[in-house]
Design a protein around this motif. Sequence first.
Motif, PDB file in Angstrom:
ATOM      1  N   LEU A  25       0.821  -1.214   0.000  1.00 58.62           N
ATOM      2  CA  LEU A  25       0.000   0.000   0.000  1.00 58.62           C
ATOM      3  C   LEU A  25       0.856   1.264   0.000  1.00 58.62           C
ATOM      4  O   LEU A  25       0.598   2.206  -0.756  1.00 58.62           O
ATOM      5  N   ILE A  26       1.868   1.286   0.849  1.00 60.78           N
ATOM      6  CA  ILE A  26       2.708   2.489   0.934  1.00 60.78           C
ATOM      7  C   ILE A  26       3.386   2.735  -0.412  1.00 60.78           C
ATOM      8  O   ILE A  26       3.450   3.862  -0.900  1.00 60.78           O
ATOM      9  N   ASN A  27       3.860   1.662  -1.032  1.00 63.18           N
ATOM     10  CA  ASN A  27       4.441   1.801  -2.375  1.00 63.18           C
ATOM     11  C   ASN A  27       3.415   2.385  -3.344  1.00 63.18           C
ATOM     12  O   ASN A  27       3.702   3.305  -4.103  1.00 63.18           O
ATOM     13  N   TRP A  28       2.223   1.810  -3.307  1.00 61.84           N
ATOM     14  CA  TRP A  28       1.170   2.213  -4.248  1.00 61.84           C
ATOM     15  C   TRP A  28       0.796   3.684  -4.039  1.00 61.84           C
ATOM     16  O   TRP A  28       0.735   4.473  -4.984  1.00 61.84           O
ATOM     17  N   LEU A  29       0.560   4.045  -2.767  1.00 61.47           N
ATOM     18  CA  LEU A  29       0.118   5.421  -2.474  1.00 61.47           C
ATOM     19  C   LEU A  29       1.173   6.435  -2.892  1.00 61.47           C
ATOM     20  O   LEU A  29       0.861   7.479  -3.468  1.00 61.47           O
ATOM     21  N   PHE A  30       2.419   6.095  -2.596  1.00 62.51           N
ATOM     22  CA  PHE A  30       3.499   7.018  -2.942  1.00 62.51           C
ATOM     23  C   PHE A  30       3.572   7.185  -4.468  1.00 62.51           C
ATOM     24  O   PHE A  30       3.590   8.302  -4.981  1.00 62.51           O
ATOM     25  N   ALA A  31       3.585   6.060  -5.186  1.00 58.38           N
ATOM     26  CA  ALA A  31       3.740   6.139  -6.642  1.00 58.38           C
ATOM     27  C   ALA A  31       2.536   6.824  -7.284  1.00 58.38           C
ATOM     28  O   ALA A  31       2.676   7.744  -8.092  1.00 58.38           O
ATOM     29  N   LYS A  32       1.337   6.361  -6.904  1.00 61.17           N
ATOM     30  CA  LYS A  32       0.135   6.851  -7.589  1.00 61.17           C
ATOM     31  C   LYS A  32      -0.184   8.292  -7.240  1.00 61.17           C
ATOM     32  O   LYS A  32      -0.781   9.007  -8.037  1.00 61.17           O
ATOM     33  N   GLY A  33       0.231   8.703  -6.049  1.00 62.03           N
ATOM     34  CA  GLY A  33       0.028  10.093  -5.653  1.00 62.03           C
ATOM     35  C   GLY A  33       0.779  11.047  -6.579  1.00 62.03           C
ATOM     36  O   GLY A  33       0.479  12.234  -6.640  1.00 62.03           O
ATOM     37  N   GLN A  34       1.777  10.516  -7.287  1.00 63.93           N
ATOM     38  CA  GLN A  34       2.571  11.393  -8.158  1.00 63.93           C
ATOM     39  C   GLN A  34       2.574  10.896  -9.592  1.00 63.93           C
ATOM     40  O   GLN A  34       3.529  11.135 -10.329  1.00 63.93           O
TER      41      GLN A  34
END
Length: 447
Positions: A25-34
């Motif tokens: 999730l942390i990977n996903w949120l970080f990547a997708k947020g940008q």
Amino acid sequence: MTSPIVRFAPSPTGKLHVGNVRTALINWLFAKGQGGTFVLRVDDTDTERSTQAYEDQIKADLTWLGLVWDDTFNQSKRFDQYDAAAAKLREMGLLYACYETADELDRKRKIALSRGRPPVYDRSALTLTDEDKAKLEAEGRKPHWRFKLSGERVEWTDLVRGPQSVDTASVSDPVLIREDGSYLYTLPSVVDDIDAKITHVVRGEDHVTNSGAQIEIFKALGGSAPEMAHTPLLVDAEGGAFSKRLGSLSMDTLEARGIFPMAILSLLAKLGTSDNIEARESLEALAGEFSFDKIGRAPAKFDERDLLALNATLIHTTPYEAVKDQLAKIAPDAANEPFWLAVRENCQTVHDAKDFADIAYGQIEPVVDEDDEAFIAEARDLLPEGEVTGETWKTWTSALKEKTGRKGRGLFMPLRKALTGQEHGPDMGTILPLIGREAVVRRLSKA
Ligand code: GLU
């Protein structure tokens, strides 16, 4: 900054649980947020323990959660690349053959410890001549291969932990290739991160020491290392470690228990951060609020009670469409929208709807205290004529109040108990039409 490319790299040797889902999730949120890219890397170099079934399950779980990946690949398909990287390191004199058995290494460690020295590999294999090696191999020994660390400090600014340094003189040269030729995790991970152009390695803090060695391997093979972020591990409510086989917190069990993806994701995104733990309805909302700066250094305590509370918040506004299939399995008689809208406010999970289905459609045992018998008989006589609707409860209890002088609990509780057999439950005005006129009269008459 260019768009980040991150990877989530589970080993298909077990199911996903809340601990590794948090990393995903942390990977996903970080990547997708940008507007970045999320890669799913299947770490299946351990061909003995990896299974296709676990891989399929991991993919199904991520899909269920909505953590969709832009690209995926398996390490087991890339042994040629790892072999090429190993050859390159050998040429550079950074990968050397060692012949010690596990017992010999163990003895060396014990001796070092007894002399008050750290149990670091002594590099005696570096002094072996070609003849020594030939002799050892003639004895039937096969080499394992170690990466030669620089002995210097490896430093990086971790996005969660701040400035980090690992003194490579104080750790053993890591074994990259086992005696049987199989790869440990360390080298393939670096080769893949280089080839997939990973910009940020985001993983649990149990990998901090690995990062020291891996950064040196990145530099040897590719020039520079990606950014690193190591998050504190998730612990259970008592502060104990999660095990991969913690069955009750695997995604498929949580799904079967009626926990919604967004309850799990909301909790895991906020746990151990400076944000409040609150339900969010979409991954996009969570991504908009994500920042590495918000993640604290203390282990994040995962408490199942938080999960249920978030689930309850979400379920109160969950439309019928979203639970239809589950409801049809749990309570086939109750798979209709009016029923769902009536009971959802009283549910923590969709399974709780079963009790209400039993109230509305099942055989319930009315409860009437002796003092209330006359009152219940009165109530039966005063039930408004015609079909029971959303208005009935109000009209009915107002009339009863007028007639009997009862009010508050004394008015409502005997009715609830006679009609549902319970002291607690959904709003009576809403459940009454679901019970229907015939059953209402029957239940009041039984009393
Ligand atoms: N397969 C490794 C693990 O699950 C991946 C670690 C990493 O993200 O580099 O621990």
